[in-house]
Enzyme design. Sequence first.
Site, PDB file in Angstrom:
ATOM      1  N   ARG A   1      15.666   8.209   3.599  1.00  0.00           N
ATOM      2  CA  ARG A   1      16.299   7.551   4.743  1.00  0.00           C
ATOM      3  C   ARG A   1      17.524   8.341   5.215  1.00  0.00           C
ATOM      4  NH1 ARG A   1      16.795   1.301   3.825  1.00  0.00           N
ATOM      5  NH2 ARG A   1      18.332   1.955   2.256  1.00  0.00           N
TER       6      ARG A   1
ATOM      7  N   ARG B   1      19.720 -13.385 -10.129  1.00  0.00           N
ATOM      8  CA  ARG B   1      19.510 -11.991 -10.550  1.00  0.00           C
ATOM      9  C   ARG B   1      19.271 -11.884 -12.054  1.00  0.00           C
ATOM     10  NH1 ARG B   1      20.866  -8.067  -6.745  1.00  0.00           N
ATOM     11  NH2 ARG B   1      22.113  -8.798  -4.977  1.00  0.00           N
TER      12      ARG B   1
ATOM     13  N   ARG C   1      23.190   8.171   3.168  1.00  0.00           N
ATOM     14  CA  ARG C   1      24.215   7.310   2.594  1.00  0.00           C
ATOM     15  C   ARG C   1      24.245   7.449   1.076  1.00  0.00           C
ATOM     16  NH1 ARG C   1      22.916   1.407   4.785  1.00  0.00           N
ATOM     17  NH2 ARG C   1      21.159   1.847   3.398  1.00  0.00           N
TER      18      ARG C   1
END
Length: 210
Positions: A123, A88, A156
């Site tokens: 979403r 990362r 979410r």
Amino acid sequence: MKLILLGAPGAGKGTQAEVICEKFNIPAISTGNILREAIKNGTEMGLKAKSYIDNGNLVPDEVVIGIIKDRLAEDDCKNGFILDGFPRTIPQAEALDSMNIGIDCALSIEVADEKIMQRLSGRRVCLTCGATYHVDYKKPAKEGICNNCGAELVQRNDDKPETIADRLAVYHSQTEPLKDYYKKAGKLITVEGQEEVKDTTRLVLAALEF
């Protein structure tokens, strides 16, 4: 093939990793998954990771790198692997290089921030049966209600615009510099993410024919 997958959160890396796994018969190694596996199996590095997580701290690089190193030494990685979520940062990439495992390429799936914001913030999920929908691309028959079980659909926390913006900011500051790192090494391949998953997949598989 020893491959690193790069791309912002929401760029569709997971789907492409599955396709590449099947095509080349190699394992996909996700940092989150192997951390959980190492903790479950009670390995030395897994126990170290658990001690940090239990205290609400980030798992430090040396522990993550140790877990990755252990995983790459397993038999199913002999013919190659896909790394998704590692490295990362530049220091993690340098640690990976020091393992002398010979990465073949780093594949970056490019998707504009605005498109990612639209994909993720739209979403909706059913917490009862796990079905997923999208306010633009995959609408339920009745707004806000799951087709499968009739439960309410929710957004979410990870898919809220402010959370997505934070995740993108971290990606641009910490992970995106890896593109230059692998470009200088002559190992960067870029693919433009398409509207249709199958079109992105076609471009990814074509790019890996080297």
